[in-house]
Design an enzyme around this catalytic site. Sequence first.
Site, mmCIF file in Angstrom:
data_model
loop_
_atom_site.group_PDB
_atom_site.id
_atom_site.type_symbol
_atom_site.label_atom_id
_atom_site.label_comp_id
_atom_site.label_asym_id
_atom_site.label_seq_id
_atom_site.Cartn_x
_atom_site.Cartn_y
_atom_site.Cartn_z
ATOM 1 N N ARG A 1 -72.132 -0.356 -24.775
ATOM 2 C CA ARG A 1 -72.373 -0.608 -23.347
ATOM 3 C C ARG A 1 -71.108 -0.463 -22.500
ATOM 4 N NH1 ARG A 1 -76.120 0.640 -21.777
ATOM 5 N NH2 ARG A 1 -74.843 1.744 -20.288
ATOM 6 N N LYS B 1 -60.157 3.468 -0.794
ATOM 7 C CA LYS B 1 -61.456 2.811 -0.963
ATOM 8 C C LYS B 1 -61.926 3.036 -2.396
ATOM 9 C CE LYS B 1 -62.651 3.154 3.902
ATOM 10 N NZ LYS B 1 -63.361 3.921 4.949
ATOM 11 N N LYS C 1 -51.115 2.807 10.330
ATOM 12 C CA LYS C 1 -52.460 2.838 10.895
ATOM 13 C C LYS C 1 -52.497 2.073 12.215
ATOM 14 C CE LYS C 1 -55.607 3.554 7.863
ATOM 15 N NZ LYS C 1 -56.653 3.472 6.842
ATOM 16 N N GLU D 1 -51.206 7.620 11.638
ATOM 17 C CA GLU D 1 -52.568 7.859 12.101
ATOM 18 C C GLU D 1 -52.561 7.926 13.628
ATOM 19 O OE1 GLU D 1 -55.797 5.366 10.260
ATOM 20 O OE2 GLU D 1 -56.017 4.678 12.321
ATOM 21 N N ASP E 1 -57.520 10.679 13.199
ATOM 22 C CA ASP E 1 -58.570 9.730 12.855
ATOM 23 C C ASP E 1 -59.815 9.946 13.703
ATOM 24 O OD1 ASP E 1 -59.758 7.523 11.584
ATOM 25 O OD2 ASP E 1 -59.203 6.228 13.275
#
Lengths: 290, 290, 290, 290, 290, 290
Positions: free
Chosen positions: F92, F130, F162, F192, F213
């Site tokens: 498994r 992510k 960012k 960004e 962006d």
Amino acid sequence: MKLAHLVQLSLGEDVGPGDVTTEATVPVGGVGRARVYAKEGLVVCGHEPAAEVFRQLGATWEVVVRDGQRAVPGQTIGHAAGPLRALITGERVALNFLMRLSGIATHTAATVAMFSGPSGAALRVLDTRKTTPLHRSLEKHAVRCGGAFNHRGALYDGVLIKDNHVVAAGGVTAAIHSARAAAHHLLKIECEVESIDELREALAAGADAILLDNMDDEAVVAAIIINQETPRTSGPAWIEASGNMTGPRIAGLRVLLESRGLRLDAVSMGGLIHQARWADLSMRVEAAPA
Amino acid sequence: MKLAHLVQLSLGEDVGPGDVTTEATVPVGGVGRARVYAKEGLVVCGHEPAAEVFRQLGATWEVVVRDGQRAVPGQTIGHAAGPLRALITGERVALNFLMRLSGIATHTAATVAMFSGPSGAALRVLDTRKTTPLHRSLEKHAVRCGGAFNHRGALYDGVLIKDNHVVAAGGVTAAIHSARAAAHHLLKIECEVESIDELREALAAGADAILLDNMDDEAVVAAIIINQETPRTSGPAWIEASGNMTGPRIAGLRVLLESRGLRLDAVSMGGLIHQARWADLSMRVEAAPA
Amino acid sequence: MKLAHLVQLSLGEDVGPGDVTTEATVPVGGVGRARVYAKEGLVVCGHEPAAEVFRQLGATWEVVVRDGQRAVPGQTIGHAAGPLRALITGERVALNFLMRLSGIATHTAATVAMFSGPSGAALRVLDTRKTTPLHRSLEKHAVRCGGAFNHRGALYDGVLIKDNHVVAAGGVTAAIHSARAAAHHLLKIECEVESIDELREALAAGADAILLDNMDDEAVVAAIIINQETPRTSGPAWIEASGNMTGPRIAGLRVLLESRGLRLDAVSMGGLIHQARWADLSMRVEAAPA
Amino acid sequence: MKLAHLVQLSLGEDVGPGDVTTEATVPVGGVGRARVYAKEGLVVCGHEPAAEVFRQLGATWEVVVRDGQRAVPGQTIGHAAGPLRALITGERVALNFLMRLSGIATHTAATVAMFSGPSGAALRVLDTRKTTPLHRSLEKHAVRCGGAFNHRGALYDGVLIKDNHVVAAGGVTAAIHSARAAAHHLLKIECEVESIDELREALAAGADAILLDNMDDEAVVAAIIINQETPRTSGPAWIEASGNMTGPRIAGLRVLLESRGLRLDAVSMGGLIHQARWADLSMRVEAAPA
Amino acid sequence: MKLAHLVQLSLGEDVGPGDVTTEATVPVGGVGRARVYAKEGLVVCGHEPAAEVFRQLGATWEVVVRDGQRAVPGQTIGHAAGPLRALITGERVALNFLMRLSGIATHTAATVAMFSGPSGAALRVLDTRKTTPLHRSLEKHAVRCGGAFNHRGALYDGVLIKDNHVVAAGGVTAAIHSARAAAHHLLKIECEVESIDELREALAAGADAILLDNMDDEAVVAAIIINQETPRTSGPAWIEASGNMTGPRIAGLRVLLESRGLRLDAVSMGGLIHQARWADLSMRVEAAPA
Amino acid sequence: MKLAHLVQLSLGEDVGPGDVTTEATVPVGGVGRARVYAKEGLVVCGHEPAAEVFRQLGATWEVVVRDGQRAVPGQTIGHAAGPLRALITGERVALNFLMRLSGIATHTAATVAMFSGPSGAALRVLDTRKTTPLHRSLEKHAVRCGGAFNHRGALYDGVLIKDNHVVAAGGVTAAIHSARAAAHHLLKIECEVESIDELREALAAGADAILLDNMDDEAVVAAIIINQETPRTSGPAWIEASGNMTGPRIAGLRVLLESRGLRLDAVSMGGLIHQARWADLSMRVEAAPA
């Protein structure tokens, strides 16, 4: 390695199953304060690990002379307060961190002072990866406290192609191309060169940065000029000189470059760390805190 | 901390998620050999951690000049063999161990040489607990390689009553009695004294060993004589002098003691470790092994 | 192993991913109090691990009858208070520590009582290294709670030369000399002897302490006398008898020694720990705290 | 906790930074063999941890008398072979495992023997969660070696509703329904009952298994009959008696049940483990292996 | 693996030795608040790991829409507050947990909705052990948030005999008997069957539960009827259908069973977890908290 | 996190104290072989963790279809061989790794195929941060197996400013200057931008790379042209478009750019990983190996 983990292991090394002497001679309930002071002139460094040592033992740490500042002989640089047992058991480990790191900061400051002229246009001096295993981030912090700067942190956050890589890859060009293809786009490619020919090849292959390895002053000057004069879309490479760098050598190089109107981006010196001795600090337990 | 764990964390610090440069430029299947050689005269130390570094990376390490032996400039002290990537990735960490430890062994040997006469009756020199956190057992091994000896290992395997303990316990006698009652019977009780009065009190209270802290030569001589002349069922105490000990100071003290027919059991010097610089060693990758 | 780590692993063993029954049947928000009480007469021991169990689960622990004190059947020895789930989930692990350690303390106290006369001149009884793996420091604490004393803690904080060492070293004298040369100066050298001849050899070789292994009363007496009569600069050795020691045997030996005006420094008995059964304690959840 | 981890921590506890005596007295290169033998009649248990101790130290372990078999006084139960230092350093930890576990196996076997008749129709005896923290799976294995059986392993792999759960849930029925709703479908629900009324309630609420807590023989008989006579889709519950169970009590209960033609599924006894003493085993180093 | 440990490792993976960008651009002393909001309709899940992420970085987390509740696009589901650096450094890891888990909860809810009729008599849907390594308990929680149920947690808390076990054991009967003998009495025995013959064998051998593997609707109906009609002391087995289960398939099966007046205990679907995509959530730093 | 550690924890999660079913039904000595095969068309990924799972359980793993290659339904992709218990217990966890990673590789390949024309001049597609906590390096490897590329690995090996950083730093220029001063010289600075104004500011401030962006196609085209036309010593910046990127969107963008003769360095898509479902693979135990 997180600082808390480093300190936990360090206390484990020195205290282990127990501080026999302190447990036998110091009453359980006693509280007190201890001052840590310089026994010679030094640049202070190491408050974070010292504070963590006392924190893990249940005491507190108060900074008096901050990291990067100078202390004169006899000057108190910090106080520990809390259970007497904690102060006495933690003394040695805390001092071992403070003495080592202050030693590096002090040695770095003295080195930098040798070539920092009144014009303020000092050369940027970098450390290297010649650091004590598990103490790297602390030692790099000490270098900054002494007025120098940090090179990459480790093998995972920067690309530096050295002679052995060049041999394994089959040449400077191949090595640079392989590195550019494999590394993500936010990593620059630095390449060590040992000759003017290798320099030209590295520039042509697109190196973002060049490390001039063990070149004499003349060669360094020649390399800087070639770099300026080589046309590239991305502009001139960033240039660093390394190998046998000492304070006096750098002082001379700086004068030479200034007289020629040339600019070297950095020199790197492992000795900032590995030629430093420990600074002398001591702890004395005082009366209980009010 | 086990050596394997120390090395694992050290590789984690330098290599972390990956050696970007080597993975990009060195082919996966390549194998080779690398020699590590002295770049200055030194006493070799550090084969164990170096071997463990290469072992954890899948390569092997062969000793040429053993720990404790001298190497001349250019002399090979060991070979690594195996995957090229392992050799190049492990180089820095392995050298960081070897250079630090050889530095301590070399510095210790030089210090000991200052007072070891042809008579062979040198004073026994001990290290202290002033060691780099997590490197203590390696550094104590380096001290032995350099010809000196080790004091207790840590707070848990020896009783040494220092000034702060005396204050907390309410006097020398109380501290020694408390320590004797609490420690198991296989631990001796050593007490630091700062004056002849404290020495007499410690001897009367049954201290097994005495540390003379920061006493000048005259006071050391006086202390040795008092110790010999104090009648005790368990005989004279073991005596150690510490504080501001340097090679030249010890050389002078040794002559003085010999001229008086006196014997000091040991001197202890933190500087064996904390005043040492790294020795200079380098690694060069050679042809693939046959 | 730190107590917090031992308890964390112990809760991991019993609770693991979750206490299915308690999570299903006990409401999340409920709080309460539980009393732990003796179900038979016993000497209490184990508050520290019990408190740590409840602390790690978010509850608290209050001591009623302290470690080393006696409790009668039905007597409350401590209270846990906090979230009902924590009380019920932690009950078994906390009791497993308390019952084991109280069992050792109770058994030790009963053993010591067999030979502690009104004169107060009882023999000193020591434990051994026959302890439950990972529970040594707790079990040694239980021994002290029961009125006996501790031998060395482990292999790293005391030198005890046993028969297998003697064979490997090539004799008692060689073993003692090797140990003296290798151990730092704060460790005494104890040597196990199985005959009067070995005793004489060990004394001559400078053993600081002697373990008489499996000797009968007569031999013990002879050994004590020889030790007193052997002239040594460091005075007589410390003497311990071990092997087949039981309460009644020690009681008889004590009378014999007193009648002869002789002194034995200690006897050691693994059975203080390995012949003890668990004491009987129980926990009952009571009303919620005010 | 994996066995390898348990043994690693156990060696850390006893050996820590080093076995001073063995390192000083036993030559590095020596190899040998050691036999471990019974000093009294016993049921052997503990080969797995003993083997792991020697494996981690670089030696090997050979089983002579397997786990669960009997040994007579003087009989060799296993051999360790390898580096002399490993044999001597590992002796104590290996024996601490073997002596504890053989003690439990031997005590369990003796207990079971009290009520196992020639008919072979003995009652099934289970252990409980009263086990030494971190030693549970080893101790449960020892119980099986002694001829008894295991209850659930821990709080996460079985549902057992006890008095405190019943109180917190607001009654037997509520507790059983909550447990059935929360537990996955492969876990049965066992409920402890202290009276015949509670038994009836638990059966009606659908308990899969019943623990009769501290009931006398008469009550046990009544409970068995009620369980048989209560009509349920899922048939009669599984029944276990617990509390104050001893060998003689069980022997009597067994006769009573047989005379009535009744069947009890199990009895559970914490004492299989917590009333056991260590069995006596010893190790002797022999000549080097051929 | 405890949630705190999982989150610690997860932060180690993303932050490691340091968030270079945040440390360079965000002032040390700044504090603020950040809202996390849905960018699409979703069932919320993951507050516990998100809160733990911010807690470990020194910030706090406030729940707005609880686990298991629905959020519409733009709706705030929680707020983080504390040091600006902590908010920005922790954003990605916190969102990675929230987006994954909300994705599973949302997908599960959508699946369950396909066959949950107004009668409220929906089939019980279970997850499987097809879960992301180290995220199992979180993913099983997400399944419950979406309205489905959990099968056993792992290999250690439930017995499920699958085809490979049957082959290895030598048949269904042998496998069930072996499992019954080895497992403690609180674990039920479930057996996977691939045919009606295997079903009959499993029922006869005493299986407590049956998994119908990859059977079509007709076979499922037949199995349910056989189970009801097979006389067993312990009553009918618990029955679960698995293999190629999708929402529409289950909806059809449910109608069929209702029309026949039959009851299936559960269906199990790995796809609740492994066919889910991440839900879309975002974080925006807002003004400093009042 | 090293792969071996990840797998060890994963086995701990699923197997924990033991696989009750397998231990009960599969004989100890049995050995065998199992094949893992595709149940649908897929791009294979995950051999390394699968091999590690079986290695840790004492079995071996042989690769048939390598990572990055395609398999058709029914095709064997690898074999496990060794103890039957190891094969069945590890099934498994090994499949959970293989199915997840093959799912990502397959989804990535399908995405890339949407815009990779016969001209071979496809856009470079990057993943993002992510990723599933603790699975990042495996998932990034899967992305490469599917034909896409990796962005930076984590917060410590690349600088990406960012929106939240810009706000905290007080503007694009300030943020870029701070980052350049703080980061070592081998890290490029990416910023960004959300508008053409921000783009111009970032270029002027010396950004090495730009992340556009959430810009529409027109804005992307404008940005590329401005970048080309802005004179800088270091040449044009590296440009990446991100936000709402899907296969069809990228296909259209690619055509547009080619028609205009423009070049975009990369697009980044979190969905390569977070929109992937597991691929379907199964394991079947076969006869014992010859």
